[in-house]
Write an enzyme that holds these catalytic residues in place. Structure first.
Site, PDB file in Angstrom:
ATOM      1  N   ASP A 194       1.610  -3.815  -9.633  1.00 21.49           N
ATOM      2  CA  ASP A 194       1.345  -5.124 -10.242  1.00 21.49           C
ATOM      3  C   ASP A 194       1.694  -5.117 -11.733  1.00 21.49           C
ATOM      4  O   ASP A 194       2.324  -6.047 -12.246  1.00 21.49           O
ATOM      5  CB  ASP A 194      -0.133  -5.505 -10.078  1.00 21.49           C
ATOM      6  CG  ASP A 194      -0.606  -5.408  -8.639  1.00 21.49           C
ATOM      7  OD1 ASP A 194       0.247  -5.304  -7.741  1.00 21.49           O
ATOM      8  OD2 ASP A 194      -1.827  -5.432  -8.411  1.00 21.49           O
TER       9      ASP A 194
ATOM     10  N   HIS B 291       0.826  -1.218   0.000  1.00 19.36           N
ATOM     11  CA  HIS B 291       0.000   0.000   0.000  1.00 19.36           C
ATOM     12  C   HIS B 291       0.861   1.269   0.000  1.00 19.36           C
ATOM     13  O   HIS B 291       0.447   2.312   0.493  1.00 19.36           O
ATOM     14  CB  HIS B 291      -0.982   0.010   1.176  1.00 19.36           C
ATOM     15  CG  HIS B 291      -2.069  -1.011   1.024  1.00 19.36           C
ATOM     16  ND1 HIS B 291      -3.236  -0.774   0.329  1.00 19.36           N
ATOM     17  CD2 HIS B 291      -2.146  -2.306   1.427  1.00 19.36           C
ATOM     18  CE1 HIS B 291      -3.988  -1.863   0.341  1.00 19.36           C
ATOM     19  NE2 HIS B 291      -3.341  -2.809   1.002  1.00 19.36           N
ATOM     20  N   THR B 292       2.042   1.142  -0.521  1.00 20.16           N
ATOM     21  CA  THR B 292       2.909   2.316  -0.658  1.00 20.16           C
ATOM     22  C   THR B 292       2.907   2.847  -2.085  1.00 20.16           C
ATOM     23  O   THR B 292       3.271   3.995  -2.309  1.00 20.16           O
ATOM     24  CB  THR B 292       4.367   1.971  -0.267  1.00 20.16           C
ATOM     25  OG1 THR B 292       4.722   0.750  -0.912  1.00 20.16           O
ATOM     26  CG2 THR B 292       4.517   1.805   1.227  1.00 20.16           C
ATOM     27  N   ASP B 293       2.488   2.019  -3.052  1.00 11.16           N
ATOM     28  CA  ASP B 293       2.637   2.462  -4.459  1.00 11.16           C
ATOM     29  C   ASP B 293       1.777   3.683  -4.768  1.00 11.16           C
ATOM     30  O   ASP B 293       2.239   4.640  -5.381  1.00 11.16           O
ATOM     31  CB  ASP B 293       2.425   1.317  -5.464  1.00 11.16           C
ATOM     32  CG  ASP B 293       1.082   0.618  -5.405  1.00 11.16           C
ATOM     33  OD1 ASP B 293       0.286   0.895  -4.485  1.00 11.16           O
ATOM     34  OD2 ASP B 293       0.829  -0.218  -6.306  1.00 11.16           O
TER      35      ASP B 293
END
Ligand code: GLA
Length: 386
Positions: free
Chosen positions: A172, A36-38
Site C-alpha cells: 500500500d 497477501h503475497t507482499d
C-alpha cells in the site's frame, strides 16, 4: 460547489496558523492481482488512484506537533518526545511515521499538520497508508531530510507494523509513493525492485464495488494469516534450510511437509504459492494485451481467497458471483486484506452503466445495503502541490 480539496486544506491551515503551508497529496491504491503475497516476499501489481489525502504542513519553533483532521473535525497535540498512541487512531498514522523518523535520527522540529481526503474510509483503498505516506513525504520536504521514496515507504510500513499494530506488507505504501499515470507497478517484495506495466485501455474500465462492510476481525485475522504462512515456511525449512519465505517454496514441498501436519496452514500456503505464480502469469498476459486471460486469473484469485485463504465474506462473494458469466465482465475479485471493503472489476467500457445498474440493484435486494461504486484509473503517486 464545495472548494477543491487542496484549497480547503490550505485555507483551514491558514485560518488556524496564520501562515501559508506546504501542500502535499498522497493517493490511495488499487491492486490488480497479487493479494497477501507482499508479506510473503512475492510480487504484487498495485496502482495509485485518483483519490487522495491532501496534507498542509508547516514548521514550528518548538517541539510541538499540532494535528488537525478536517474530515473528523478533530485536533490532537503532542510533542516530538512525548509520542504515544492517541486512542483516536487517525493521529497514530502520523505519529507512527514521526516515531520512525526519530528512531532513524532524522533531525525533526515541531510542526503543524492539517489534512483531509477523498479516499473512502474502511473500503480497503488504503487511506491510512496514504496518510502515512503524506506525512513522511511532507516531513522530508519540510526539513530537507533527503529520504528516498523507498525509505519513506518502509518507514510508513514500519509505523503501521509497530505503532498501529497491523503487520502489513509494503504494497500500500509503495503504491502510494510510486504511482504513475496509466501504469501498474509490478513490485518484487523480496528486494523492492519494481517495473511499470502500462495500463492504457480506453475500452476497459476498472470499477470498484464497495460492500460498505468491514468485519471487525479484519486486523486480527490478517496477523493470523501472516503467522500461518510463517508456520508453513518453518515446516519446510527443517528440510530445506534455503527456503526463507513462501516465495521460495513449491507446491510439492507444501504437500510433503506441511499438509500432513496442519491442513489449514497447508491451504493458506498453497494459496500464496499459487498467487505468487499468478502475478507472474498475469503480467505476461498484460504485456501480450490478453485481458481476457488476465480477467480469468482475477476470478481464480478470488476463489483462492474465498476457499483457501478464507479472507472473503458473504458480501464480497455475492458481488463476485454476480459478475461471473456476464459477457461484459473480464474479471472480478475481492481486493485488499479482506473481510469487507471492495471488489475490483474489469468491465468493457461500453457496458459499464448496465453492469453498475444490475449489480447495485441485486446487491440492494439481497443484502439490504446500498453499494458504493467508484471508477478507478491508475494515477500519479505522492507529490508536492505547492
Ligand atoms: C492490506 C495490507 C497489504 C497487503 C494486502 C493484501 O492491504 O496492508 O500489505 O498485504 O492487505 O494483499
Amino acid at each position: 460547489m464545495a472548494a477543491p480539496l487542496p484549497d480547503l486544506v490550505h485555507q483551514t491551515y491558514r485560518s488556524l496558523f496564520s501562515e501559508d503551508p506546504l501542500l502535499v497529496r498522497s493517493p490511495g491504491r488499487i491492486n490488480l492481482i497479487g493479494e497477501h503475497t507482499d508479506y510473503n516476499q512475492g510480487w504484487v501489481l498495485p496502482a495509485a488512484i485518483d483519490k487522495q489525502i491532501v496534507a498542509a504542513i508547516g514548521k514550528r519553533d518548538d517541539q510541538l506537533i499540532q494535528l488537525h483532521a478536517l474530515d473528523q473535525g478533530q485536533t490532537y497535540s503532542t510533542t516530538l518526545h512525548g509520542i504515544e498512541r492517541s486512542g483516536l487512531l487517525w493521529p497514530d498514522y502520523v505519529l507512527g511515521v514521526v516515531q520512525q523518523l526519530i528512531r532513524s535520527q532524522y533531525p525533526l522540529q515541531g510542526f503543524n499538520l492539517v489534512f483531509a481526503g477523498d479516499i473512502p474510509q474502511g473500503a480497503g483503498l488504503s487511506s491510512s497508508a496514504a496518510l502515512e505516506c503524506a506525512t513522511a513525504f511532507a516531513l522530508n520536504e519540510l526539513f530537507s531530510l533527503d529520504i528516498s521514496r523507498l525509505d519513506m515507504a518502509l518507514a510508513a510500513q514500519a509505523a503501521e507494523n509497530d505503532f498501529v499494530g497491523v503487520k502489513c506488507g509494503l504494497m500500500d505504501q509503495f503504491a502510494s509513493l510510486f504511482g504513475q499515470e496509466r501504469q501498474l507497478i509490478k513490485l518484487d517484495c523480496a528486494d523492492f525492485s519494481h517495473e511499470y506495466i502500462p495500463f492504457n485501455h480506453p475500452d476497459i474500465q476498472l470499477i470498484l464495488f464497495d460492500t460498505r462492510v468491514k468485519h471487525s476481525l479484519a486486523s486480527s485475522a490478517y496477523n493470523e494469516r501472516r503467522e500461518q504462512c510463517e508456520r508453513g515456511v518453518a515446516l519446510i525449512r527443517k528440510h530445506h534450510p534455503a527456503v526463507t519465505s513462501l516465495r521460495d517454496a513449491t507446491a510439492e514441498q507444501l504437500n510433503r511437509y506441511v499438509k500432513p501436519v496442519n491442513e489449514t496452514v497447508y491451504q493458506r500456503c498453497l494459496y500464496v504459492v499459487s498467487e505468487i505464480q499468478r502475478v507472474q502469469d498475469g503480467c505476461d498476459d498484460l504485456k501480450k494485451n490478453d485481458l481476457m486471460s488476465f480477467g480469468k486469473r482475477m476470478f481464480e484469485t478470488h476463489e483462492g481467497l474465498r476457499h483457501q485463504y478464507e479472507v472473503s465474506c458473504h458480501e464480497l462473494d455475492l458481488l463476485v458471483d454476480l459478475m461471473q458469466g456476464r459477457e461484459a465482465v473480464l474479471g472480478a475479485r475481492m481486493m485488499g486484506g479482506g473481510f469487507g471493503g471492495c471488489t475490483i472489476n474489469m468491465v468493457k467500457a461500453g457496458e459499464v452503466p448496465d453492469v453498475i445498474y444490475a449489480i447495485t440493484h441485486t446487491y440492494r435486494r439481497k443484502t439490504g445495503k446500498e453499494l458504493q461504486v467508484y471508477l478507478a484509473r491508475p494515477s500519479g503517486g505522492t507529490t508536492v502541490l505547492s
